[in-house]
Design a protein around this motif. Sequence first.
Motif, PDB file in Angstrom:
ATOM      1  N   VAL A   1       0.790  -1.373  -0.012  1.00  0.00           N
ATOM      2  CA  VAL A   1      -0.240  -0.006   0.016  1.00  0.00           C
ATOM      3  C   VAL A   1       0.829   1.190  -0.091  1.00  0.00           C
ATOM      4  CG1 VAL A   1      -1.760   1.306   1.378  1.00  0.00           C
ATOM      5  CG2 VAL A   1      -1.787  -1.157   1.268  1.00  0.00           C
ATOM      6  N   VAL A   2       0.602   2.078  -1.048  1.00  0.00           N
ATOM      7  CA  VAL A   2       1.354   3.456  -1.037  1.00  0.00           C
ATOM      8  C   VAL A   2       0.498   4.516  -1.015  1.00  0.00           C
ATOM      9  CG1 VAL A   2       2.704   4.936  -2.485  1.00  0.00           C
ATOM     10  CG2 VAL A   2       3.020   2.394  -2.668  1.00  0.00           C
ATOM     11  N   GLY A   3       0.663   5.478  -0.186  1.00  0.00           N
ATOM     12  CA  GLY A   3      -0.191   6.690   0.279  1.00  0.00           C
ATOM     13  C   GLY A   3      -0.349   7.675  -1.195  1.00  0.00           C
ATOM     14  N   ASN A   4      -0.386   8.838  -0.617  1.00  0.00           N
ATOM     15  CA  ASN A   4      -0.403   9.894  -2.103  1.00  0.00           C
ATOM     16  C   ASN A   4       0.758  10.905  -1.700  1.00  0.00           C
ATOM     17  OD1 ASN A   4      -3.802   9.590  -2.241  1.00  0.00           O
ATOM     18  ND2 ASN A   4      -3.508   9.650  -0.061  1.00  0.00           N
ATOM     19  N   ASP A   5       0.896  11.474  -3.002  1.00  0.00           N
ATOM     20  CA  ASP A   5       2.135  12.435  -3.026  1.00  0.00           C
ATOM     21  C   ASP A   5       3.235  11.559  -2.741  1.00  0.00           C
ATOM     22  OD1 ASP A   5       3.661  14.573  -3.699  1.00  0.00           O
ATOM     23  OD2 ASP A   5       2.862  15.674  -1.672  1.00  0.00           O
ATOM     24  N   VAL A   6       3.624  10.267  -3.056  1.00  0.00           N
ATOM     25  CA  VAL A   6       4.850   9.597  -2.629  1.00  0.00           C
ATOM     26  C   VAL A   6       5.875   9.822  -4.010  1.00  0.00           C
ATOM     27  CG1 VAL A   6       5.873   7.550  -2.074  1.00  0.00           C
ATOM     28  CG2 VAL A   6       3.764   8.404  -1.069  1.00  0.00           C
ATOM     29  N   TRP A   7       7.104  10.021  -3.780  1.00  0.00           N
ATOM     30  CA  TRP A   7       7.971  10.331  -4.996  1.00  0.00           C
ATOM     31  C   TRP A   7       8.900   9.161  -4.963  1.00  0.00           C
ATOM     32  CZ3 TRP A   7      12.679  14.249  -5.321  1.00  0.00           C
ATOM     33  CH2 TRP A   7      13.523  13.908  -6.245  1.00  0.00           C
ATOM     34  N   PHE A   8       9.125   8.183  -6.048  1.00  0.00           N
ATOM     35  CA  PHE A   8       9.886   7.080  -6.034  1.00  0.00           C
ATOM     36  C   PHE A   8      10.994   7.209  -6.939  1.00  0.00           C
ATOM     37  CE2 PHE A   8       5.855   5.321  -4.933  1.00  0.00           C
ATOM     38  CZ  PHE A   8       6.335   4.261  -3.869  1.00  0.00           C
TER      39      PHE A   8
ATOM     40  N   ILE B   1       0.504  24.775  -2.405  1.00  0.00           N
ATOM     41  CA  ILE B   1       0.646  23.231  -2.312  1.00  0.00           C
ATOM     42  C   ILE B   1       2.267  22.877  -2.234  1.00  0.00           C
ATOM     43  CG2 ILE B   1       0.370  21.009  -3.253  1.00  0.00           C
ATOM     44  CD1 ILE B   1      -2.640  22.037  -4.133  1.00  0.00           C
ATOM     45  N   CYS B   2       2.864  23.559  -3.241  1.00  0.00           N
ATOM     46  CA  CYS B   2       4.472  23.389  -3.309  1.00  0.00           C
ATOM     47  C   CYS B   2       5.417  24.494  -2.445  1.00  0.00           C
ATOM     48  CB  CYS B   2       4.850  23.434  -4.974  1.00  0.00           C
ATOM     49  SG  CYS B   2       3.825  22.197  -5.781  1.00  0.00           S
ATOM     50  N   GLY B   3       4.671  25.384  -1.839  1.00  0.00           N
ATOM     51  CA  GLY B   3       5.438  26.210  -0.886  1.00  0.00           C
ATOM     52  C   GLY B   3       5.870  25.700   0.351  1.00  0.00           C
ATOM     53  N   THR B   4       6.043  26.676   1.169  1.00  0.00           N
ATOM     54  CA  THR B   4       6.537  26.132   2.686  1.00  0.00           C
ATOM     55  C   THR B   4       5.860  26.709   3.792  1.00  0.00           C
ATOM     56  OG1 THR B   4       8.042  27.701   2.742  1.00  0.00           O
ATOM     57  CG2 THR B   4       8.928  25.859   1.901  1.00  0.00           C
ATOM     58  N   ASP B   5       4.679  27.510   3.374  1.00  0.00           N
ATOM     59  CA  ASP B   5       3.821  28.253   4.332  1.00  0.00           C
ATOM     60  C   ASP B   5       2.749  27.260   4.854  1.00  0.00           C
ATOM     61  OD1 ASP B   5       2.034  29.601   6.106  1.00  0.00           O
ATOM     62  OD2 ASP B   5       2.925  31.473   4.979  1.00  0.00           O
ATOM     63  N   MET B   6       2.687  26.332   5.790  1.00  0.00           N
ATOM     64  CA  MET B   6       1.642  25.621   6.188  1.00  0.00           C
ATOM     65  C   MET B   6       0.424  26.452   6.472  1.00  0.00           C
ATOM     66  SD  MET B   6       0.609  22.246   6.603  1.00  0.00           S
ATOM     67  CE  MET B   6       2.062  21.355   6.877  1.00  0.00           C
ATOM     68  N   ASP B   7       0.483  27.442   7.261  1.00  0.00           N
ATOM     69  CA  ASP B   7      -0.707  28.297   7.473  1.00  0.00           C
ATOM     70  C   ASP B   7      -1.526  28.743   6.375  1.00  0.00           C
ATOM     71  OD1 ASP B   7      -0.144  27.864  10.285  1.00  0.00           O
ATOM     72  OD2 ASP B   7       1.109  29.697  10.477  1.00  0.00           O
TER      73      ASP B   7
END
Length: 218
Positions: free
Chosen positions: A123-130, A204-210
């Motif tokens: 099982v693989v979650g979402n937004d996983v980079w291989f 989404i691709c940034g660093t500001d969680m808030d």
Amino acid sequence: MPFPSPNQSHPIKLQDGTSHRGTVFLKAVLDHPRIEVGDYTYMSAHQPLEQPADIAQRLAPYLWDFAPERLIIGKFCQIAHGVQFITASANHRMDGLSTFPFLVFGGGWEGRASRPESGPDTVVGNDVWFGTGAMVMPGVTIGDGAIIGAGAVVTKDVAPYTVVGGNPAQFIKRRLSDTDAQRMQSLAWWDWPIDHITAHEAEICGTDMDRLEQVSPK
């Protein structure tokens, strides 16, 4: 230009207008009863990816149509060239005096002494980079947002938003703190409508969680 549909086989357009034949949205091209893939998860290769059966064989070479286990991959995963999932049907019986798989050479499957027990799903979650050439062993669970380094051999579960690499794959670092990883999983941006996702790519691709939480449609 609108974001491509998850049902589009070759979603990347080159400058001359032709499709990049080496990248596919897996949901659009796979027709395998034991593989489940979410929207926008793609696979790339150094050669054209055309035939669904060949793509399934590259991705999970030991996952037969009749296998008891499944391969489940979430949304927006990124799968580089040469990544393989070695699912449970590849296993040999390991608790006896010999590991030789006599059953595969004929005489029926049921009741054979060399038959291994059925194994768990992978099982693989979402937004996983291989990364290129990574290999995932049977029954592993990989959490949302993880990164699997190039050439890694993943033999045990990977926590969400962590980076692993090596053979066997070892923890390298956390991408996010435990608290922020939980916040990301609560946001589950991969379940947002695609128009809302693309409108907020910067967050989404940034660093500001808030800021990302502020633009959530939930």
